[in-house]
Design a protein around this motif. Structure first.
Motif, PDB file in Angstrom:
ATOM      1  N   TYR A 348      -6.810 137.901  69.291  1.00 34.31           N
ATOM      2  CA  TYR A 348      -7.982 137.433  68.913  1.00 34.31           C
ATOM      3  C   TYR A 348      -8.818 136.641  70.093  1.00 34.31           C
ATOM      4  CZ  TYR A 348      -6.203 138.576  64.435  1.00 34.31           C
ATOM      5  OH  TYR A 348      -5.498 139.156  63.341  1.00 34.31           O
ATOM      6  N   ASP A 372     -17.321 128.694  68.280  1.00 35.41           N
ATOM      7  CA  ASP A 372     -15.902 128.569  68.626  1.00 35.41           C
ATOM      8  C   ASP A 372     -15.000 128.399  67.658  1.00 35.41           C
ATOM      9  OD1 ASP A 372     -16.820 128.770  71.037  1.00 35.41           O
ATOM     10  OD2 ASP A 372     -16.704 126.599  71.676  1.00 35.41           O
ATOM     11  N   ARG A 375     -14.679 131.415  65.391  1.00 27.94           N
ATOM     12  CA  ARG A 375     -13.881 132.354  65.855  1.00 27.94           C
ATOM     13  C   ARG A 375     -12.149 132.075  65.462  1.00 27.94           C
ATOM     14  NH1 ARG A 375     -15.145 135.098  70.580  1.00 27.94           N
ATOM     15  NH2 ARG A 375     -12.945 135.569  70.938  1.00 27.94           N
TER      16      ARG A 375
END
Ligand code: PLP
Length: 486
Positions: A348, A372, A375
Motif C-alpha cells: 500500500y 495521508d 490512505r
C-alpha cells in the motif's frame, strides 16, 4: 514593528550566499554539487548543494556563534521562552548525552525510568554517572509501556536523597506525556534538576490543545528533535536551557565537544526555518493535523481487528496524550505489528514509524495531511478483510528492573575484566552487557547491575522461545557477559 520571529537569519544568510554561486575552495569536495552523482542531482536539482558549505565568516560557526547562528539560536530561545537554545546536528541522541555531561559530575547519580532511548546509556557512560532505575509501567490493556509515575519519582528521591537530577522521557514514542507539572514541583522542592527528553514533543508549545510541554512545566533542560515532528531535516534537534541552575557556558562547551566541526548547514538552516514556520503558522497547522489524526483514530476504531487508544483512555490512567501519534493495536488480527508494517509498506506504499508485536506507531507531523491519514485508514480497512493470522496472543510482561547498581556503567565500559557465564548460573553476578529483548524493547540487563534470578529466568524463557535479544553476542542466548571479580 516587524515580528522578529518572521525572520530566519541563518537561512537568509545561506540563501544570499547560495545565490552568489561562488567558486568553492572549501570543503565539501563535491564543490556546490558539481561532483555529486548525476543520478542524485538529476532528481534533486543542483541548487540544494550551494547550501552545503563549511564554516567561514559569512555563515558563522556553530561552535562559537557570533552572527547568524547566534541570532537564529536567540530566536529559538525566545520562541520557547527559555534562557538559551543550542542547535544540534546529531539529533536528540547527542542532546541527551549533552544534558548528562553538563548537568552532572562523574559519580553523581540520576533517577530515571528504564524505558529510555538508547542514547541515554551512552550519556550515562560518557558522564560517568550512576543511574537509579525506576520500573516503567506496563499497560496490559493497551500493550504499551509508560514512564514511571510522579509517586515513584518522589519515593526514589526520598530513598536516594543524594541524586542530582531526575530524567524523564515525555512524550514517549506512543505520544504519552507524563505529569510534568507535578514532577517539576517534586524535583524543585527537593533541589533536583529536571532533565526532559522531549524528542517527540517540539510541537507541544504551538497549540493550546496539546499536553503541557516540558519547558512550560519548568524543566531545567529539555532536548527536542525538531526533525521528528516539525519541519527540520533529519538530525536537526535543539537543546534548551530553562533555568539558572544550569551553567550555560558548560553546556556550550559540552555541545561543542560532542558535535562535528563540519555541521551540515542545510540541517542548521532547516532548524531555523522550522522555528519560523511553527511560530507563524504552528497553531493553524497543528490544529489541522490534530483534526486529521482524530478522524483517523475514529475510523480505525470502527475496524474489526484494529484499535487505537484515545486521549480519554490515557488521561484516565493519569497521563496525557499527544493525539497526533496513533498507536494502532493489531493483536486481534492474529498477525504481528511487524508483519502488518511490511504489508502496509509493500502493498500500500504506506510506511509507519515503527512496529512491534502488538502495535504500529504512525507519527503525524507538521507536513501530514488528511489525505495521508485516509490512505492509512483505507489500507488498514483492506488488510482487515484480507489478512488473518494465527499467532498466539503475546503477553507483554517484564521482570522487576529496579535492581541494585553495583558498578558504574562507565567503569564497566572501559574495563577488560569480563567472563561469560551460563544464564543458569548468572544470578548474583554483575552484568557487563546490555540486553534488550523485543518485546518489550527496553533493556533487561544494564552494565553494572546485579543480575537477579528473575531476569535470568526471563532471558532463559526468551531463549527457549528462540526470541532474539538485541545485544546478544552469541547465536543463541545461553550465556551472559559478567564482570570478573577476584
Ligand atoms: C524518546 C527518544 N529520545 C531520543 C531519541 C533520539 O532522537 P534523534 O533521532 O533525534 O537522535 C529518540 C529517537 O527515536 C527517541 O525516541
Amino acid at each position: 514593528m516587524e515580528n522578529p520571529q518572521e525572520s530566519a537569519p541563518l537561512f537568509e544568510t545561506l540563501m544570499n550566499h547560495a545565490k552568489k554561486k561562488m567558486v568553492s575552495f572549501h570543503t565539501p569536495g563535491h564543490k556546490n554539487g558539481c561532483a555529486v552523482d548525476k543520478e542524485l542531482v538529476d532528481f534533486t536539482g543542483k541548487n540544494l548543494y550551494y547550501f552545503d558549505v563549511t564554516v567561514f565568516p559569512e555563515v558563522d560557526s556553530l561552535h562559537d556563534p557570533t552572527t547568524c547562528i547566534k541570532q537564529a539560536q536567540k530566536l529559538m530561545a525566545k520562541a520557547y521562552r527559555v534562557k538559551e537554545s543550542f542547535f544540534l546536528v546529531n539529533g536528540s541522541s547527542v542532546g541527551n548525552q549533552a544534558m548528562f555531561m553538563s548537568a552532572c559530575q562523574p559519580g553523581d547519580s540520576i533517577i530515571l525510568s528504564r524505558n529510555v532511548h538508547k542514547s541515554v546509556l551512552g550519556g550515562i557512560i560518557l558522564a560517568g554517572i550512576w543511574p537509579i532505575w525506576l520500573q516503567p509501567k506496563i499497560d496490559r490493556d493497551l500493550d504499551i509501556i509508560v514512564d514511571a509515575e510522579p509517586d515513584q519519582i518522589l519515593a526514589a528521591i526520598k530513598k536516594f536523597p543524594e541524586a542530582k537530577a531526575v530524567f524523564v522521557t515525555s512524550p514517549t514514542y506512543n505520544g504519552v506525556t507524563n505529569d510534568l507539572l507535578e514532577i517539576a514541583n517534586i524535583c524543585h522542592k527537593h533541589n533536583k534538576l529536571l532533565l526532559v527528553d522531549e524528542a517527540h514533543g517540539p510541537h507541544l508549545r504551538f497549540h493550546r490543545d496539546f499536553p503541557v510541554s516540558a519547558v512550560e512545566a519548568g524543566a531545567d533542560m529539555v532536548v527536542q528533535s525538531v526533525h521528528k515532528i516539525l519541519s527540520a531535516l533529519s538530525q536537526g534537534s535543539v537543546l534548551h536551557v530553562n533555568s539558572d541552575n544550569i551553567d550555560t557556558n558548560k553546556v556550550k562547551r559540552v555541545v561543542s565537544m560532542l558535535q562535528t566541526t563540519s555541521p551540515n548547514y542545510l540541517i542548521l538552516a532547516s532548524i531555523d526555518l522550522a522555528r519560523r514556520q511553527a511560530m507563524i503558522s504552528g497553531e493553524k497547522l497543528f490544529g489541522q493535523v490534530m483534526l486529521a489524526a482524530e478522524a483517523g483514530r475514529k475510523a480505525i476504531n470502527k475496524l474489526k481487528n484494529f484499535s487505537c487508544f484515545k486521549r480519554e483512555d490515557i488521561r484516565f490512567r493519569g497521563y496525557d496524550l499527544d493525539v497526533t501519534k496513533l498507536t494502532i493495536n493489531v493483536t486481534k488480527t492474529g498477525l504481528s505489528g511487524l508483519e502488518i508494517e511490511n504489508i502496509l509498506s509493500n502493498e500500500y506504499n504506506v510506511q509507519v514509524d515503527c512496529a512491534d508485536i502488538f502495535n504500529l506507531i504512525a507519527i503525524m507531523g507538521v507536513g501530514s495531511t488528511r489525505g495521508d491519514i485516509d490512505r492509512l485508514v483505507k489500507a488498514l480497512e483492506a488488510i482487515d478483510v484480507k489478512y488473518h493470522g494465527t499467532a498466539a496472543y503475546w503477553d507483554l510482561h517484564l521482570p522487576s528492573l529496579t535492581t541494585e547498581m553495583v558498578m558504574n556503567p562507565r567503569d564497566i565500559f572501559f574495563s577488560k575484566s569480563y567472563k561469560r557465564v551460563s544464564l543458569k548460573k548468572a544470578a548474583g553476578q554483575i552484568s557487563a552487557q546490555t540486553l534488550t529483548p523485543y518485546p518489550p524493547g527496553i533493556p533487561i540487563l544494564i552494565p553494572g547491575e546485579r543480575i537477579s534470578q528473575e531476569v535470568c529466568d526471563y532471558l532463559l524463557e526468551l531463549s527457549h522461545k528462540d526470541i532474539r535479544v538485541s545485544g546478544q553476542e552469541t547465536d543463541t542466548l545461553k550465556t551472559v557477559k559478567v564482570v570478573k571479580t577476584k
